[in-house]
Design a protein around this motif. Structure first.
Motif, mmCIF file in Angstrom:
data_model
loop_
_atom_site.group_PDB
_atom_site.id
_atom_site.type_symbol
_atom_site.label_atom_id
_atom_site.label_comp_id
_atom_site.label_asym_id
_atom_site.label_seq_id
_atom_site.Cartn_x
_atom_site.Cartn_y
_atom_site.Cartn_z
ATOM 1 N N LEU A 63 0.915 -1.116 0.074
ATOM 2 C CA LEU A 63 -0.035 0.025 0.041
ATOM 3 C C LEU A 63 0.831 1.322 -0.176
ATOM 4 O O LEU A 63 0.507 2.147 -0.581
ATOM 5 C CB LEU A 63 -1.117 0.004 1.209
ATOM 6 N N SER A 64 1.970 1.232 0.697
ATOM 7 C CA SER A 64 2.771 2.303 1.008
ATOM 8 C C SER A 64 3.473 2.800 -0.567
ATOM 9 O O SER A 64 3.449 3.916 -0.945
ATOM 10 C CB SER A 64 3.971 2.337 1.923
ATOM 11 N N GLN A 65 3.858 1.773 -1.242
ATOM 12 C CA GLN A 65 4.522 1.927 -2.679
ATOM 13 C C GLN A 65 3.558 2.468 -3.567
ATOM 14 O O GLN A 65 3.801 3.487 -4.190
ATOM 15 C CB GLN A 65 5.222 0.591 -2.951
ATOM 16 N N LEU A 66 2.326 1.882 -3.537
ATOM 17 C CA LEU A 66 1.117 2.313 -4.320
ATOM 18 C C LEU A 66 0.555 3.671 -4.289
ATOM 19 O O LEU A 66 0.391 4.396 -5.052
ATOM 20 C CB LEU A 66 0.142 1.263 -4.581
ATOM 21 N N MET A 67 0.349 3.960 -2.846
ATOM 22 C CA MET A 67 -0.010 5.387 -2.740
ATOM 23 C C MET A 67 1.016 6.492 -3.013
ATOM 24 O O MET A 67 0.583 7.412 -3.434
ATOM 25 C CB MET A 67 -0.308 5.190 -1.184
ATOM 26 N N ASN A 68 2.242 6.131 -2.820
ATOM 27 C CA ASN A 68 3.604 7.174 -3.112
ATOM 28 C C ASN A 68 3.381 7.202 -4.496
ATOM 29 O O ASN A 68 3.689 8.254 -5.228
ATOM 30 C CB ASN A 68 4.710 6.596 -2.675
ATOM 31 N N ALA A 69 2.829 5.997 -5.160
ATOM 32 C CA ALA A 69 2.960 6.243 -6.691
ATOM 33 C C ALA A 69 1.574 6.851 -7.429
ATOM 34 O O ALA A 69 1.468 6.966 -8.528
ATOM 35 C CB ALA A 69 3.190 4.810 -7.438
ATOM 36 N N GLY A 70 0.783 7.025 -6.499
ATOM 37 C CA GLY A 70 -0.406 7.925 -7.063
ATOM 38 C C GLY A 70 -1.539 7.155 -6.731
ATOM 39 O O GLY A 70 -2.820 7.740 -7.264
ATOM 40 N N LEU A 71 -1.823 5.982 -6.297
ATOM 41 C CA LEU A 71 -2.901 5.176 -5.921
ATOM 42 C C LEU A 71 -4.015 6.158 -4.912
ATOM 43 O O LEU A 71 -3.331 6.737 -3.926
ATOM 44 C CB LEU A 71 -2.901 4.248 -5.184
ATOM 45 N N LYS A 72 -5.037 6.292 -5.370
ATOM 46 C CA LYS A 72 -6.163 7.331 -4.430
ATOM 47 C C LYS A 72 -6.833 6.796 -3.456
ATOM 48 O O LYS A 72 -7.026 6.948 -2.211
ATOM 49 C CB LYS A 72 -6.901 8.403 -5.417
ATOM 50 N N ARG A 73 -7.488 5.629 -3.787
ATOM 51 C CA ARG A 73 -8.572 4.995 -2.908
ATOM 52 C C ARG A 73 -8.479 3.499 -2.947
ATOM 53 O O ARG A 73 -8.151 2.891 -3.837
ATOM 54 C CB ARG A 73 -10.070 5.234 -4.034
ATOM 55 N N VAL A 74 -8.444 3.175 -1.524
ATOM 56 C CA VAL A 74 -8.474 1.894 -1.120
ATOM 57 C C VAL A 74 -9.457 1.623 -0.395
ATOM 58 O O VAL A 74 -9.838 2.157 0.671
ATOM 59 C CB VAL A 74 -7.000 1.793 -0.252
ATOM 60 N N TYR A 75 -10.041 0.399 -0.474
ATOM 61 C CA TYR A 75 -11.079 -0.353 0.146
ATOM 62 C C TYR A 75 -10.685 -1.537 0.767
ATOM 63 O O TYR A 75 -10.266 -2.589 0.026
ATOM 64 C CB TYR A 75 -12.345 -0.640 -0.942
ATOM 65 N N PHE A 76 -11.115 -2.024 1.887
ATOM 66 C CA PHE A 76 -10.762 -2.990 2.454
ATOM 67 C C PHE A 76 -12.216 -3.823 2.405
ATOM 68 O O PHE A 76 -13.121 -3.533 3.094
ATOM 69 C CB PHE A 76 -10.331 -2.921 4.015
ATOM 70 N N THR A 77 -12.079 -5.097 2.045
ATOM 71 C CA THR A 77 -13.568 -5.854 1.747
ATOM 72 C C THR A 77 -13.150 -7.462 2.119
ATOM 73 O O THR A 77 -12.094 -7.827 2.566
ATOM 74 C CB THR A 77 -14.216 -5.347 0.522
#
Length: 286
Positions: A21-35
């Protein structure tokens, strides 16, 4: 038991999820859903959610839950970086709760979980799967949400191999759409970029949306010659990471999974690998 439907073995540890998650958020991922399933039943829920990386000013984390365990975990959940809790409320009585969820829990425990979420988070929403077992309760669920000024989403049950056993429970969304039109004239449709289309209403300022098959879906390059496209009801709208270390742009195609496990020792390379995989999927070259 259909052993072909058994979940994959858990391969990722809490630190793996946090690192990815840290890597993807730093690369620009904006929305994360925990399901899930139900995320709060997992022993990884707390160690992951308590260590979420800073999402930045435009990022957001959402927990999707059945509400039964929110009160129990409220003290630590309230201290996480979650922005929103979305409670699946597919029932409004003990009878429909037992019929749909095959459970001995009381619906009051779900209502208490919703109350606990509202005590801890500014943004709490509901989603309801339209089924024969709850068809008579849909207006009750709607007004429950409106009275508490909570956004709510009604979802038409559409068939996939994941819910074949519920196919006979499917009901049309037309009934709830007609009722919403009797409450408001504020209505618009969103399709492109969100997968299966949604019809959005605003009732006294509260957003109510209905997802149904008649609005089409958003497909991309890989979908063009897909052998299971006739079974696709979502289109392309989300990227999923499962607990076996797989990254999937499409739930129906296991052959298009990207195995992240070899990259976990060097997670800095994950964003580029994911970007290449998504690009190949959208261009139809996987």
């Amino acid at each position: 038991m259909d052993r072909s439907q058994r979940p994959r073995n858990r391969e990722l540890r809490a630190e793996h999820y946090v690192s990815v998650l840290s890597q993807l958020m730093n690369a620009g991922l904006k929305r994360v859903y925990f399901t899930g399933g139900e995320p709060l039943t997992s022993p990884l829920a707390r160690p992951v959610l308590e260590r979420l990386p800073d999402p930045g000013p435009d990022g957001a984390y959402t927990l999707i839950t059945n509400g039964l365990r929110v009160r129990r975990h409220q003290s630590w959940l309230s201290k996480t970086r979650l922005d929103k809790v979305k409670v699946s409320l597919h029932y409004f009585s003990d009878k429909s709760f037992r019929a749909i969820a095959q459970t001995s829990f009381s619906i009051q425990e779900v209502f208490d979980g919703i109350a606990a979420a509202r005590e801890s988070f500014e943004r709490v929403e509901l989603n309801t799967l339209l089924q024969r077992e709850n068809e008579h309760e849909i207006t009750d669920i709607l007004h429950f949400a409106l009275e508490r000024r909570m956004p709510v989403q009604f979802i038409e049950l559409v068939g996939t191999h994941f819910n074949e056993d519920r196919a006979s429970s499917a009901v049309s969304a037309e009934g709830v759409i007609s009722y919403l039109r009797s409450l408001t004239s504020d209505e618009h449709v969103e399709v492109a970029g969100v997968g299966q289309g949604r019809r959005v209403f605003r009732v006294d300022g509260i957003e109510v949306d209905v997802i149904h098959r008649n609005l089409g879906r958003h497909h991309v390059g890989q979908c063009g010659n897909c052998p299971v496209r006739d079974k696709c009801v979502e289109g392309f709208w989300a990227l999923r990471i499962d607990h076996a270390g797989g990254f999937q742009p499409c739930l129906l195609r296991d052959d298009l999974r990207l195995d992240l496990r070899p990259m976990l020792s060097n997670p800095e390379g994950i964003p580029k690998a994911v970007a290449r995989h998504v690009a190949a999927f959208t261009e139809g070259t996987l």
